[in-house]
Design an enzyme around this catalytic site. Structure first.
Site, PDB file in Angstrom:
ATOM      1  N   GLU A 194      -5.859   9.712   4.721  1.00 31.24           N
ATOM      2  CA  GLU A 194      -6.280  10.567   5.820  1.00 31.24           C
ATOM      3  C   GLU A 194      -5.356  11.759   6.013  1.00 31.24           C
ATOM      4  O   GLU A 194      -4.190  11.733   5.615  1.00 31.24           O
ATOM      5  CB  GLU A 194      -6.366   9.790   7.141  1.00 31.24           C
ATOM      6  CG  GLU A 194      -5.041   9.488   7.813  1.00 31.24           C
ATOM      7  CD  GLU A 194      -4.342   8.271   7.265  1.00 31.24           C
ATOM      8  OE1 GLU A 194      -3.112   8.363   7.050  1.00 31.24           O
ATOM      9  OE2 GLU A 194      -4.992   7.244   7.046  1.00 31.24           O
ATOM     10  N   ASP A 206       0.814  -1.215   0.000  1.00 31.28           N
ATOM     11  CA  ASP A 206       0.000   0.000   0.000  1.00 31.28           C
ATOM     12  C   ASP A 206       0.850   1.270   0.000  1.00 31.28           C
ATOM     13  O   ASP A 206       0.513   2.254  -0.661  1.00 31.28           O
ATOM     14  CB  ASP A 206      -0.918   0.014   1.226  1.00 31.28           C
ATOM     15  CG  ASP A 206      -2.078  -0.964   1.099  1.00 31.28           C
ATOM     16  OD1 ASP A 206      -2.424  -1.314  -0.042  1.00 31.28           O
ATOM     17  OD2 ASP A 206      -2.627  -1.370   2.135  1.00 31.28           O
ATOM     18  N   TYR A 254      -5.455   3.951   9.381  1.00 32.25           N
ATOM     19  CA  TYR A 254      -5.154   4.603  10.662  1.00 32.25           C
ATOM     20  C   TYR A 254      -6.438   4.896  11.437  1.00 32.25           C
ATOM     21  O   TYR A 254      -6.511   4.743  12.659  1.00 32.25           O
ATOM     22  CB  TYR A 254      -4.375   5.887  10.374  1.00 32.25           C
ATOM     23  CG  TYR A 254      -3.784   6.601  11.567  1.00 32.25           C
ATOM     24  CD1 TYR A 254      -3.744   6.030  12.836  1.00 32.25           C
ATOM     25  CD2 TYR A 254      -3.235   7.874  11.411  1.00 32.25           C
ATOM     26  CE1 TYR A 254      -3.191   6.708  13.911  1.00 32.25           C
ATOM     27  CE2 TYR A 254      -2.678   8.559  12.479  1.00 32.25           C
ATOM     28  CZ  TYR A 254      -2.664   7.973  13.729  1.00 32.25           C
ATOM     29  OH  TYR A 254      -2.117   8.646  14.787  1.00 32.25           O
ATOM     30  N   ASP A 299      -4.193  13.165  21.964  1.00 32.01           N
ATOM     31  CA  ASP A 299      -2.920  12.988  21.265  1.00 32.01           C
ATOM     32  C   ASP A 299      -2.991  13.575  19.869  1.00 32.01           C
ATOM     33  O   ASP A 299      -1.975  13.934  19.281  1.00 32.01           O
ATOM     34  CB  ASP A 299      -2.561  11.508  21.176  1.00 32.01           C
ATOM     35  CG  ASP A 299      -2.000  10.960  22.475  1.00 32.01           C
ATOM     36  OD1 ASP A 299      -1.794  11.755  23.412  1.00 32.01           O
ATOM     37  OD2 ASP A 299      -1.766   9.737  22.560  1.00 32.01           O
ATOM     38  N   LEU A 336      -9.249   3.246  11.559  1.00 33.68           N
ATOM     39  CA  LEU A 336      -9.748   2.051  12.247  1.00 33.68           C
ATOM     40  C   LEU A 336      -8.902   1.746  13.477  1.00 33.68           C
ATOM     41  O   LEU A 336      -9.433   1.368  14.533  1.00 33.68           O
ATOM     42  CB  LEU A 336      -9.755   0.862  11.290  1.00 33.68           C
ATOM     43  CG  LEU A 336     -10.251  -0.469  11.858  1.00 33.68           C
ATOM     44  CD1 LEU A 336     -11.690  -0.352  12.356  1.00 33.68           C
ATOM     45  CD2 LEU A 336     -10.149  -1.569  10.810  1.00 33.68           C
TER      46      LEU A 336
END
Length: 255
Positions: A115, A44, A157, A144, A159
């Site tokens: 994202e 990926d 990320y 964070d 999930l």
């Protein structure tokens, strides 16, 4: 899909060079700019880097998985590679457009297929205010970080940060906190893909924050604006029995 001209991209330091050489011997390839399909061999990450590099050419991408997860890739089948491409289905991905301003006043833009994420730079939790379509929706989030994910990126990320998985055709975006401290019970929001999300970073001197669009990182930011754009659609090809929509559904059932 009738394809005659294909280009091949791969990492020349790959541990799978023997397999790649086999593929190279079986088919004829052309220059990337002349191709009707760009084949990317790897994982990926390799695919995402090359989408960012060549998306301006408006050529479909077909990924062949030699990595670990390969969520955006197709399984390796050297003998049926061309046949699978001819019979493939097309998924259209609309990337996110991120605009950031840093503490020096510099403004940068970047695109993200998966994202846009913002995250603390030090041991201090980040603090930021959230606007959606110009309306304040949260005066202060202490966490964070936070992220905005596309449907294609919702199983990555997002999930892992306990965000929901979105169907590919949902026309939605995920807004997901990363380890939210206050409000502790806030788990994020689902927004229409037409939404514009703005993060204003609070107390930037004491609590510096960085932002990323996929793998492109920007340091010491003061605000981030994120929205989906249809100006730069990305076409991904998937085997007819291995579509991205099927994989997104499977992921929701622990596949």
């Amino acid at each position: 899909m009738n394809i005659n001209k294909i280009a091949l991209i791969y990492n020349h330091n790959s541990k799978h060079l023997a397999i790649i050489e086999e593929i190279k011997q079986l088919y004829n390839y052309c220059k990337i700019e002349e191709a009707e399909v760009i084949i990317v061999i790897g994982g990926d990450g390799e695919l995402l880097h090359n989408i960012h590099r060549y998306m301006h050419l408006n050529i479909p991408f077909y990924g062949v998985n030699l990595g670990s997860l390969g969520f955006l890739m197709n399984p390796l089948d050297t003998k049926k590679l061309l046949q699978n491409i001819h019979e493939s289905t097309v998924s259209i991905l609309n990337p996110l457009l991120m605009q950031v301003e840093d503490t020096s006043g510099q403004i940068y833009t970047a695109l993200a297929i998966n994202e846009v994420s913002i995250f603390r730079k030090t041991n201090q939790a980040a603090k930021f205010r959230i606007e959606v379509n110009g309306i304040e929706r949260m005066s202060e989030l202490v966490a964070d970080g936070a992220l905005v994910a596309t449907p294609a990126g919702s199983s990555a990320y997002n999930l892992s940060a306990s965000g929901p998985i979105l169907p590919l055709e949902s026309n939605m975006l995920c807004l997901t906190p990363i380890c939210s401290f206050r409000p502790r019970r806030w788990h994020g929001a689902l927004l229409l893909s037409s939404a514009t999300i703005k993060f204003e970073i609070l107390n930037t001197n004491k609590r510096p924050v960085n932002a990323t669009a996929d793998f492109q990182e920007f340091n010491n930011i003061t605000n981030v604006t994120v929205k989906s754009t249809k100006d730069k659609p990305v076409k991904l090809l998937f085997n007819k029995n291995h579509t991205l929509e099927d994989r997104i559904i499977k992921e929701q059932f622990g596949g």
